[in-house]
Design a protein around this motif. Structure first.
Motif, short mmCIF file in Angstrom:
data_model
loop_
_atom_site.label_atom_id
_atom_site.label_comp_id
_atom_site.label_asym_id
_atom_site.label_seq_id
_atom_site.Cartn_x
_atom_site.Cartn_y
_atom_site.Cartn_z
N PRO A 58 -1.83 -3.40 -7.28
CA PRO A 58 -3.03 -3.54 -8.10
C PRO A 58 -4.30 -3.27 -7.29
N PHE A 59 -5.27 -2.63 -7.91
CA PHE A 59 -6.53 -2.37 -7.22
C PHE A 59 -7.32 -3.65 -6.99
N ASP A 60 -7.04 -4.70 -7.79
CA ASP A 60 -7.69 -5.98 -7.54
C ASP A 60 -7.25 -6.58 -6.21
N THR A 61 -6.03 -6.27 -5.80
CA THR A 61 -5.48 -6.82 -4.57
C THR A 61 -5.66 -5.88 -3.39
N LEU A 62 -5.49 -4.58 -3.65
CA LEU A 62 -5.64 -3.56 -2.61
C LEU A 62 -6.62 -2.52 -3.11
N THR A 63 -7.85 -2.59 -2.63
CA THR A 63 -8.91 -1.74 -3.16
C THR A 63 -8.74 -0.29 -2.69
N ALA A 64 -9.47 0.61 -3.34
CA ALA A 64 -9.44 2.01 -2.93
C ALA A 64 -9.93 2.17 -1.50
N GLU A 65 -10.92 1.38 -1.12
CA GLU A 65 -11.43 1.45 0.25
C GLU A 65 -10.38 1.02 1.25
N GLU A 66 -9.63 -0.03 0.92
CA GLU A 66 -8.57 -0.50 1.82
C GLU A 66 -7.45 0.54 1.93
N ARG A 67 -7.11 1.18 0.83
CA ARG A 67 -6.09 2.22 0.89
C ARG A 67 -6.54 3.37 1.78
#
Length: 335
Positions: A58-67
């Motif tokens: 989920p993007f709530d847990t793993l943001t685009a920036e973190e990816r």
């Protein structure tokens, strides 16, 4: 087709459709983990070499920036090349196993609550407080249930199950056709919600707060803690709607007889009853304990109760590093 995952200098084989976490845990290599659903973020780690497919992260847990920065959720990420990750693998853990268990008992113990006992053909190594995943027959769905056992009770697993109206696992199975003698497919142990090793356990005072069947892992943790240090102070709060939701009162009375420092405190939030505390268990703790310096705290249950417990523990000056919480949201609560 498989790939190699290197963690802390160790190489583990991982199938292309297997999560990094699953591969490492099956090899007995520790990675932080809690919900295994991608919602808590406990298993977030840095990919320092190679590439992964984030799948359902989920993007709530793993943001685009973190990816973009090379972070991944180990419970969701699948390798698409050989991979090296950091931030894990520094200790051994109980190997993750697939199990075929036999139902030994199904008993109603409180309102919409059942105890299910599962017999194993051989012992399962685990730490008190961990959980197992059950495969719901005919659906392929997997549901997570905490163990109420201590580590030496390793051939009969005890689960506490709350009925969720319309739930695939509860109404459709565990409160439906499940019967003694049935075989159940399971995977375990999982989760980081457990006591530190005995060598690191100083016997300090503990408070444990469980909401509903969030009581289950706390039973095993409290009994293990008292077995290690029989005279330690242990407060166990159980928060439920009403007296009809309470269970195992005889078990806790026996513990109190055996250990002078143990106290079980049921707290009713919606249906007051004579002789019972009313309100919320986290508020009861604040009323009972003027200072929790040097204590450890353990929280398991609905997310709102867990968050309230963290605030209550900090209010009483408990060190944040000594606050432990079971982070997964049972999948049955989602339908």
């Amino acid at each position: 087709m498989g790939f190699a995952v290197t963690v802390g200098g160790r190489r583990v084989e991982c199938d292309a459709d297997q999560s990094l976490l699953d591969a490492c845990l099956r090899a007995g290599l520790w990675m932080p983990n809690s919900c295994n659903q991608g919602t808590c973020g406990t298993c977030k780690l840095q990919v320092v070499g190679g590439e992964v497919d984030h799948r359902d992260s989920p993007f709530d847990t793993l943001t685009a920036e973190e990816r973009a920065a090379g972070m991944a959720l180990a419970c969701q990420a699948r390798p698409v090349s050989d991979v090296e990750v950091g931030g894990a693998g520094d200790r051994a853990t109980h190997p993750l196993r697939d199990l075929t268990a036999t139902v030994l008992e199904v008993a109603d113990i409180a309102r919409d609550t059942r105890r299910v006992l599962l017999g194993l053909p051989e012992p399962l190594a685990f730490s008190a407080g961990q959980y197992v995943e059950l495969v719901v027959p005919g659906s392929g769905a997997r549901r997570q249930y905490s163990l109420a056992n201590t580590a030496d009770e390793d051939k009969v697993l005890e689960l506490h199950v709350r009925r969720v109206p319309g739930g695939v696992a509860t109404d459709g199975w565990l409160f439906g056709g499940l019967a003694v003698g049935d075989e159940v497919e399971a995977t375990g142990p999982l989760g980081d919600f457990h006591l530190p090793p005995e060598s690191d356990d100083d016997g300090g005072p503990m408070v444990l707060v469980g909401g509903g069947t969030g009581l289950a892992p706390l039973v095993g943790i409290a009994r293990t803690a008292l077995a290690r240090h029989p005279s330690r102070e242990v407060l166990l709060y159980h928060g439920v709607r009403g007296a009809a939701d309470l269970y195992d009162l005889d078990r806790f009375a026996e513990l109190a007889e055996e250990h002078a420092g143990f106290r079980f405190v049921p707290v009713l939030s919606e249906e007051p009853a004579a002789g019972r505390r009313s309100g919320f268990p986290t508020d009861a703790f604040v009323e009972d304990v003027p200072s929790a310096r040097g204590w450890s705290g353990w929280l398991s249950g609905p997310p709102a109760m867990v968050e309230a417990g963290v605030k209550a523990f900090k209010r009483r000056r408990m060190a944040p590093r000594h606050i432990h919480r079971e982070k997964f949201t049972p999948a049955d609560a989602l339908g």
